[in-house]
Design a protein around this motif. Structure first.
Motif, PDB file in Angstrom:
ATOM      1  N   ALA A  26       0.837  -1.215   0.000  1.00  0.00           N
ATOM      2  CA  ALA A  26       0.000   0.000   0.000  1.00  0.00           C
ATOM      3  C   ALA A  26       0.868   1.260   0.000  1.00  0.00           C
ATOM      4  O   ALA A  26       0.532   2.253  -0.653  1.00  0.00           O
ATOM      5  CB  ALA A  26      -0.932  -0.026   1.201  1.00  0.00           C
ATOM      6  N   ILE A  43       2.035   1.873  -3.595  1.00  0.00           N
ATOM      7  CA  ILE A  43       0.995   2.315  -4.529  1.00  0.00           C
ATOM      8  C   ILE A  43       0.462   3.698  -4.145  1.00  0.00           C
ATOM      9  O   ILE A  43       0.238   4.560  -5.023  1.00  0.00           O
ATOM     10  CB  ILE A  43      -0.142   1.280  -4.598  1.00  0.00           C
ATOM     11  CG1 ILE A  43       0.395  -0.066  -5.119  1.00  0.00           C
ATOM     12  CG2 ILE A  43      -1.286   1.762  -5.474  1.00  0.00           C
ATOM     13  CD1 ILE A  43       0.965  -0.027  -6.532  1.00  0.00           C
ATOM     14  N   THR A  44       0.284   3.984  -2.850  1.00  0.00           N
ATOM     15  CA  THR A  44      -0.230   5.313  -2.469  1.00  0.00           C
ATOM     16  C   THR A  44       0.810   6.396  -2.762  1.00  0.00           C
ATOM     17  O   THR A  44       0.452   7.560  -2.984  1.00  0.00           O
ATOM     18  CB  THR A  44      -0.606   5.353  -0.970  1.00  0.00           C
ATOM     19  OG1 THR A  44       0.491   4.866  -0.194  1.00  0.00           O
ATOM     20  CG2 THR A  44      -1.842   4.541  -0.687  1.00  0.00           C
ATOM     21  N   LYS A  78      -9.624   5.860  -7.157  1.00  0.00           N
ATOM     22  CA  LYS A  78     -10.425   4.632  -6.958  1.00  0.00           C
ATOM     23  C   LYS A  78      -9.513   3.405  -6.934  1.00  0.00           C
ATOM     24  O   LYS A  78      -8.760   3.174  -7.884  1.00  0.00           O
ATOM     25  CB  LYS A  78     -11.437   4.485  -8.094  1.00  0.00           C
ATOM     26  CG  LYS A  78     -12.551   5.512  -8.050  1.00  0.00           C
ATOM     27  CD  LYS A  78     -13.579   5.190  -9.098  1.00  0.00           C
ATOM     28  CE  LYS A  78     -14.577   6.324  -9.262  1.00  0.00           C
ATOM     29  NZ  LYS A  78     -14.990   6.445 -10.680  1.00  0.00           N
ATOM     30  N   TYR A  79      -9.602   2.658  -5.866  1.00  0.00           N
ATOM     31  CA  TYR A  79      -8.746   1.481  -5.682  1.00  0.00           C
ATOM     32  C   TYR A  79      -9.559   0.198  -5.776  1.00  0.00           C
ATOM     33  O   TYR A  79     -10.760   0.182  -5.407  1.00  0.00           O
ATOM     34  CB  TYR A  79      -8.074   1.532  -4.307  1.00  0.00           C
ATOM     35  CG  TYR A  79      -6.785   2.320  -4.220  1.00  0.00           C
ATOM     36  CD1 TYR A  79      -5.630   1.716  -3.705  1.00  0.00           C
ATOM     37  CD2 TYR A  79      -6.712   3.647  -4.606  1.00  0.00           C
ATOM     38  CE1 TYR A  79      -4.431   2.416  -3.607  1.00  0.00           C
ATOM     39  CE2 TYR A  79      -5.519   4.361  -4.505  1.00  0.00           C
ATOM     40  CZ  TYR A  79      -4.380   3.725  -4.008  1.00  0.00           C
ATOM     41  OH  TYR A  79      -3.186   4.427  -3.907  1.00  0.00           O
ATOM     42  N   TYR A  92      -9.158  -3.856  -4.401  1.00  0.00           N
ATOM     43  CA  TYR A  92      -8.347  -4.785  -3.610  1.00  0.00           C
ATOM     44  C   TYR A  92      -8.762  -6.210  -3.959  1.00  0.00           C
ATOM     45  O   TYR A  92      -9.944  -6.578  -3.841  1.00  0.00           O
ATOM     46  CB  TYR A  92      -8.503  -4.587  -2.090  1.00  0.00           C
ATOM     47  CG  TYR A  92      -7.563  -5.507  -1.337  1.00  0.00           C
ATOM     48  CD1 TYR A  92      -8.021  -6.658  -0.694  1.00  0.00           C
ATOM     49  CD2 TYR A  92      -6.185  -5.273  -1.358  1.00  0.00           C
ATOM     50  CE1 TYR A  92      -7.136  -7.530  -0.065  1.00  0.00           C
ATOM     51  CE2 TYR A  92      -5.294  -6.135  -0.735  1.00  0.00           C
ATOM     52  CZ  TYR A  92      -5.773  -7.259  -0.098  1.00  0.00           C
ATOM     53  OH  TYR A  92      -4.880  -8.127   0.506  1.00  0.00           O
ATOM     54  N   LEU A 121      -4.212   2.377   3.977  1.00  0.00           N
ATOM     55  CA  LEU A 121      -5.260   3.046   3.183  1.00  0.00           C
ATOM     56  C   LEU A 121      -6.287   3.781   4.058  1.00  0.00           C
ATOM     57  O   LEU A 121      -6.790   4.835   3.680  1.00  0.00           O
ATOM     58  CB  LEU A 121      -6.010   2.019   2.316  1.00  0.00           C
ATOM     59  CG  LEU A 121      -5.253   1.321   1.191  1.00  0.00           C
ATOM     60  CD1 LEU A 121      -6.225   0.499   0.343  1.00  0.00           C
ATOM     61  CD2 LEU A 121      -4.488   2.323   0.325  1.00  0.00           C
ATOM     62  N   ILE A 140      -9.170   8.389  -0.946  1.00  0.00           N
ATOM     63  CA  ILE A 140      -9.158   7.100  -1.644  1.00  0.00           C
ATOM     64  C   ILE A 140     -10.498   6.403  -1.430  1.00  0.00           C
ATOM     65  O   ILE A 140     -11.051   6.428  -0.322  1.00  0.00           O
ATOM     66  CB  ILE A 140      -8.000   6.221  -1.125  1.00  0.00           C
ATOM     67  CG1 ILE A 140      -6.666   6.734  -1.690  1.00  0.00           C
ATOM     68  CG2 ILE A 140      -8.209   4.757  -1.473  1.00  0.00           C
ATOM     69  CD1 ILE A 140      -5.445   6.006  -1.162  1.00  0.00           C
ATOM     70  N   VAL A 186     -12.178   2.579  -2.035  1.00  0.00           N
ATOM     71  CA  VAL A 186     -11.997   1.188  -2.471  1.00  0.00           C
ATOM     72  C   VAL A 186     -13.326   0.759  -3.084  1.00  0.00           C
ATOM     73  O   VAL A 186     -14.311   0.536  -2.385  1.00  0.00           O
ATOM     74  CB  VAL A 186     -11.599   0.279  -1.295  1.00  0.00           C
ATOM     75  CG1 VAL A 186     -11.484  -1.174  -1.764  1.00  0.00           C
ATOM     76  CG2 VAL A 186     -10.281   0.758  -0.687  1.00  0.00           C
ATOM     77  N   ASP A 201      -7.981   3.549 -10.592  1.00  0.00           N
ATOM     78  CA  ASP A 201      -6.694   4.244 -10.534  1.00  0.00           C
ATOM     79  C   ASP A 201      -5.556   3.373 -10.012  1.00  0.00           C
ATOM     80  O   ASP A 201      -4.382   3.654 -10.289  1.00  0.00           O
ATOM     81  CB  ASP A 201      -6.824   5.483  -9.648  1.00  0.00           C
ATOM     82  CG  ASP A 201      -7.878   6.426 -10.207  1.00  0.00           C
ATOM     83  OD1 ASP A 201      -7.675   6.899 -11.355  1.00  0.00           O
ATOM     84  OD2 ASP A 201      -8.922   6.632  -9.536  1.00  0.00           O
ATOM     85  N   ALA A 202      -5.898   2.317  -9.253  1.00  0.00           N
ATOM     86  CA  ALA A 202      -4.827   1.473  -8.694  1.00  0.00           C
ATOM     87  C   ALA A 202      -5.404   0.133  -8.243  1.00  0.00           C
ATOM     88  O   ALA A 202      -6.583   0.051  -7.874  1.00  0.00           O
ATOM     89  CB  ALA A 202      -4.184   2.170  -7.504  1.00  0.00           C
TER      90      ALA A 202
END
Ligand code: GAL
Length: 400
Positions: free
Chosen positions: A202, A205-206, A213-214, A216, A237, A246, A248, A278-279
């Protein structure tokens, strides 16, 4: 007292006397029987002195401890539990694995066999192909065959508690390898700091995507590690989620860590968000492979940062090609070496030095946790290649 009552009382007295004699005789004959073939259900003590142990008779610790090495002819389990008997023969280790599907487990097996052999121990390895009943049956068989210590990679953290109980009834200690068995008196847990694995993912990536928008994609929810990885990710997160930076938008476990399950989840997430992602943080590299296939289908591979774990060769190649951002490297050779040493110490009832305790829902399990390492394109040479985990050629291709 009238005649009839006298006769009755007399009868009762006589019948009690007869009965007592009968019991006495019966007990006598049974004890005589015990000495000859050991089949009757007498208290453990007597049984052990005469009969050759069977798998069932091996269950009662009491019976086991009475055995001394020289009484044993077939080298069955019992004598092994007497540390002194290990002085003149190799420690027998049972390595009960969940699966050999993922690349890393093949490495674990090779590294562990090498490490144990180097220390003079004998190893029996089984793999349950993610089948709980099979794993329990395989462990039972190794216990009945006389192992001194069981090194266990549980498929299902809860179902394998039965194996720990079974092993302990046979005087066999249990070391939980990489994954923790829940709700059981596990003797020792050896792994990596699995929450730190999630934190490293995390954080990486952050740093690239501080807002957005994530998705998981978790591991198998039967695996306690998958919960620890996820805990680590959300430790990082959550403050950003609370700050509204962020979101999720999709969060799912992958059954049995299957890449196909992760592929399906990522297709759903892309469809539900009209590809506005976004990730992505994924619990391991095998499932990250499924995620990146789904991104590729939408022409998004290499455009959306993806985190993985395990430093699989395919992931290392994706990192240098740019379709995966990072992975978490866990030096498995070190894990296998430390575990082989500690398993032998456990079998010999030697004192064990641990650095952590991990709660498994029943006890604070004495643990040795190793440190994971974040790997991306900038340090892949100093980590995976420097350690010989993968060759430069394998990662970059020939002549590079
Ligand atoms: C986890 C392990 C990971 C990953 C996964 C799938 O328990 O810690 O490294 O490989 O299992 O087998």
């Amino acid at each position: 007292m009238n005649t009839r009552r006298w006769i009755l009382t007399n009868d009762i007295h006589n019948s009690i006397r007869y009965f007592a004699v009968l019991i006495g005789l019966l007990l006598l004959s049974l004890s005589l029987l015990g000495c000859s073939n050991g089949e009757t259900t007498l208290p453990a003590k007597e049984q052990t002195e005469s009969s050759v142990p069977t798998a069932d008779s091996l269950t009662s610790n009491h019976a086991r401890q009475q055995y001394t090495p020289d009484e044993q002819t077939n080298g069955s389990a019992s004598s092994q539990k007497h540390p002194s008997s290990l002085a003149n023969r190799p420690v027998r280790i049972g390595f009960a694995m969940d699966t050999l599907v993922e690349e890393r487990w093949k490495k674990d097996r090779e590294f562990f066999i090498q490490a144990a052999k180097k220390l003079g121990a004998e190893v029996t390895v089984t793999s349950a192909n993610s089948d709980d009943a099979k794993q329990i049956q395989q462990a039972e068989q190794m216990i009945a065959d006389g192992i001194d210590v069981l090194v266990l990679v549980p498929h299902n953290a809860d179902a394998t508690a039965a194996i720990v109980n079974r092993a302990h009834r046979a005087g066999v200690k249990v070391l939980s390898y990489d994954r923790l068995v829940k709700n059981a008196d596990v003797d020792l847990y050896v792994s990596f700091d699995n929450e730190q694995v999630g934190q490293l993912q995390a954080e990486a990536i952050t740093a690239l995507v501080p807002e957005g928008k994530y998705v998981y994609i978790g591991g198998a929810d039967t695996d306690n590690n998958a919960h620890m990885f996820k805990q680590g990710v959300f430790d990082v997160l959550q403050p950003r989620i609370d700050a509204g930076k962020i979101r999720v938008v999709y969060d799912q476990w992958s059954k049995d860590w299957k890449p196909a399950s992760a592929l399906q989840h990522m297709r759903e997430a892309l469809q539900a968000s009209h590809n506005q992602i976004d990730a992505v943080i994924v619990a391991n590299d095998a499932t990250a492979g499924g995620v990146i296939q789904a991104l590729q289908e939408q022409g998004l591979a290499g455009k959306i940062p993806v985190a993985g774990q395990d430093a699989d060769l395919a992931a290392a190649q994706r990192i240098v090609q740019g379709t995966q951002t990072m992975t978490v490297y866990k030096p498995i050779g070190k894990l296998a070496n430390v575990t082989a040493e500690l398993a032998i110490q456990l079998a010999k009832n030697e004192k064990i030095k641990t650095n952590r305790q991990v709660n498994n829902g029943k006890i604070e399990v004495p643990s040795v946790l190793l440190s994971p390492i974040a790997v991306n394109a900038s340090n892949i040479n100093q980590t995976l290649i420097a350690d010989g985990f993968h060759s430069k050629e394998a990662i970059y291709g020939k002549g590079k």
